[in-house]
Design a protein around this motif. Structure first.
Motif, mmCIF file in Angstrom:
data_model
loop_
_atom_site.group_PDB
_atom_site.id
_atom_site.type_symbol
_atom_site.label_atom_id
_atom_site.label_comp_id
_atom_site.label_asym_id
_atom_site.label_seq_id
_atom_site.Cartn_x
_atom_site.Cartn_y
_atom_site.Cartn_z
ATOM 1 N N LEU A 15 0.871 -1.117 0.017
ATOM 2 C CA LEU A 15 0.076 -0.287 -0.086
ATOM 3 C C LEU A 15 0.769 1.295 0.126
ATOM 4 N N ARG A 16 1.947 1.198 0.846
ATOM 5 C CA ARG A 16 3.013 2.318 0.888
ATOM 6 C C ARG A 16 3.719 2.778 -0.603
ATOM 7 N N THR A 17 3.916 1.394 -1.183
ATOM 8 C CA THR A 17 4.436 1.506 -2.568
ATOM 9 C C THR A 17 3.520 2.205 -3.590
ATOM 10 N N VAL A 18 2.266 1.804 -3.311
ATOM 11 C CA VAL A 18 1.580 2.283 -4.525
ATOM 12 C C VAL A 18 1.247 3.811 -4.058
ATOM 13 N N VAL A 19 0.928 4.068 -2.932
ATOM 14 C CA VAL A 19 0.832 5.824 -2.700
ATOM 15 C C VAL A 19 1.927 6.447 -2.923
ATOM 16 N N ARG A 20 3.094 6.193 -2.673
ATOM 17 C CA ARG A 20 4.347 6.780 -2.745
ATOM 18 C C ARG A 20 4.665 7.020 -4.497
ATOM 19 N N LEU A 21 4.420 5.948 -5.146
ATOM 20 C CA LEU A 21 4.561 5.947 -6.560
ATOM 21 C C LEU A 21 3.559 6.778 -7.239
ATOM 22 N N ALA A 22 2.588 6.660 -6.909
ATOM 23 C CA ALA A 22 1.293 7.484 -7.520
ATOM 24 C C ALA A 22 1.717 8.845 -7.227
ATOM 25 N N CYS A 23 2.008 9.175 -5.998
ATOM 26 C CA CYS A 23 2.241 10.579 -5.795
ATOM 27 C C CYS A 23 3.434 11.182 -6.415
ATOM 28 N N ASP A 24 4.297 10.357 -7.011
ATOM 29 C CA ASP A 24 5.586 10.925 -7.923
ATOM 30 C C ASP A 24 5.120 10.854 -9.371
ATOM 31 N N ARG A 25 4.012 10.498 -9.613
ATOM 32 C CA ARG A 25 3.787 10.645 -11.180
ATOM 33 C C ARG A 25 3.198 11.709 -11.448
ATOM 34 N N PRO A 26 3.816 12.436 -12.710
ATOM 35 C CA PRO A 26 3.144 13.695 -13.147
ATOM 36 C C PRO A 26 1.706 13.933 -13.526
ATOM 37 N N ASP A 27 1.260 12.685 -14.053
ATOM 38 C CA ASP A 27 0.143 12.610 -14.818
ATOM 39 C C ASP A 27 -0.917 12.491 -13.502
ATOM 40 N N LEU A 28 -0.690 11.784 -12.346
ATOM 41 C CA LEU A 28 -1.626 11.659 -11.363
ATOM 42 C C LEU A 28 -1.310 12.254 -10.169
ATOM 43 N N GLY A 29 -0.050 12.392 -9.774
ATOM 44 C CA GLY A 29 0.382 12.738 -8.363
ATOM 45 C C GLY A 29 -0.342 14.148 -7.896
ATOM 46 N N PRO A 30 -0.248 15.272 -8.589
ATOM 47 C CA PRO A 30 -0.779 16.480 -8.211
ATOM 48 C C PRO A 30 -2.351 16.230 -7.499
ATOM 49 N N GLU A 31 -3.045 15.697 -8.429
ATOM 50 C CA GLU A 31 -4.340 15.449 -7.926
ATOM 51 C C GLU A 31 -4.598 14.341 -6.808
ATOM 52 N N PHE A 32 -3.730 13.456 -6.954
ATOM 53 C CA PHE A 32 -3.888 12.301 -5.916
ATOM 54 C C PHE A 32 -3.465 12.977 -4.571
ATOM 55 N N LEU A 33 -2.374 13.530 -4.660
ATOM 56 C CA LEU A 33 -1.714 13.951 -3.417
ATOM 57 C C LEU A 33 -2.687 15.027 -2.633
ATOM 58 N N ALA A 34 -3.217 15.941 -3.454
ATOM 59 C CA ALA A 34 -4.328 16.835 -2.791
ATOM 60 C C ALA A 34 -5.575 16.275 -2.204
#
Ligand code: UTP
Length: 319
Positions: free
Chosen positions: A279-298
């Protein structure tokens, strides 16, 4: 054990002597820690954002210049084989729509390296899985990357290990310091200093020791550059801990002969075979993705703030 067969057409150029060109990816374990998800799907195929974990591992091998990858597969061989093969109908459908981005995403896995598969008939342990690679690897040093162990794509651990092998010959393992209460989850190394920054000599190895018996807090993580001498040892050693042929036991014999070095890693590593770490891996790598990260992190920040509020409501005294 069956003969390996190939899913990629282009033949590899002959390897120069003593240079590591081949990677072996064991992916035949039962994945019991991740049941029931792994009942019919190998844990190595669980998605991390939008790619299966094992694709990151093959990308890491390719980035380190290893263009020949042998997968050791088990019961669910098909899913792994299909992922690294062409998918003609899907590719045709995407091409007809002109969807080049998804077409590339579908084609990428098969283009990463020359990928071969061999089946480990029974999951008799990691050491046995590595032994299954013997005929394919031959008398050359080779890398082993565990298919559920992810090293962050920004790290250069494997390249460093290959350099250490080039300088010292023998075998190279990757070591990570873990808290003493976690050492029983890993193979553990006894170490002595080496003349090189970030490198140690490995003088002994023990599989999953208790905290009291552990010779250090250096855990062996899922990257190895193995000397082919390991095969002769794996062939003759009896089953060890858990009734499995343990790679650690073979490495212990090599370490006793003074031929094992450790590269100390303090970067980002994820064990996707463990639910919480996955779960930590998915969250961290998703946050790092330019296409998904900004919206997901918010969303994540808002979610965490709300969840903290919920917890405080439910446990007013603990707030
Ligand atoms: P693990 O011990 O993490 O795998 O092995 P496991 O047995 O599948 O896990 P749990 O504990 O039941 O959840 C490390 C790596 O070695 C491979 C696994 O697929 C994993 O990549 N492995 C393990 C094999 O290929 N064959 C085996 O017999 C055992």
């Amino acid at each position: 054990m069956t003969a390996p067969h190939h899913t990629s057409a282009s033949p590899a150029a002959p390897a120069p002597a003593r240079t590591v060109r081949k990677a072996v990816v064991p992916a035949a374990g039962l994945g019991t820690r991740f049941l029931p998800a792994t009942k019919a799907t190998p844990k190595e195929m669980l998605p991390v954002v939008d790619k299966p974990a094992i694709q990151y591992v093959v990308e890491e091998a390719a980035a380190a210049g290893l263009d020949d990858v042998l997968m050791i597969t088990g019961r669910h061989k098909r899913a792994i084989e299909d992922h690294f093969d062409h998918a003609f109908e899907l590719e045709q459908a995407l091409a007809a729509k002109g969807d080049t981005v998804r077409l590339d995403a579908v084609r990428d896995p098969a283009r990463l390296a020359n990928i071969h598969h061999i089946r480990q008939g029974e999951p008799l342990g990691l050491g046995h899985a590595v032994l299954c690679a013997r005929r394919h690897v031959g008398d050359q040093p080779f890398a082993v990357l565990l298919g559920d162990d992810l090293i962050d794509p920004r790290e250069t651990l494997l390249s460093r290990m290959l350099q250490v092998r080039d300088r010292h010959d023998g075998t190279v393992v990757a070591l990570m310091e873990v808290p003493p209460e976690q050492i029983h989850l890993y193979g553990c190394a006894a170490v002595a200093p080496a003349a090189e920054e970030g490198v140690v000599r490995v003088t002994g190895l023990v599989e999953k020791p208790s905290r009291q018996d552990a010779p250090s807090t250096y855990a062996v993580i899922g990257r190895y550059v193995l000397d082919p001498a390991v095969f002769g040892i794996l062939e003759r050693i009896p089953p060890g801990r858990g009734g499995e042929i343990q790679l650690t036991d073979a490495l212990q014999e090599l370490a006793a002969g003074g031929t094992v070095h450790g590269v100390v890693f303090d970067g980002l590593r994820y064990d996707t075979g463990d639910k919480a770490d996955y779960l930590r891996t998915v969250v961290r790598l998703a946050c790092d993705r330019p296409d998904l990260g900004p919206e997901f992190l918010a969303w994540l920040k808002e979610f965490v703030a709300t969840a903290e509020g919920d917890t405080a409501d439910r446990h007013p005294l603990a707030a």
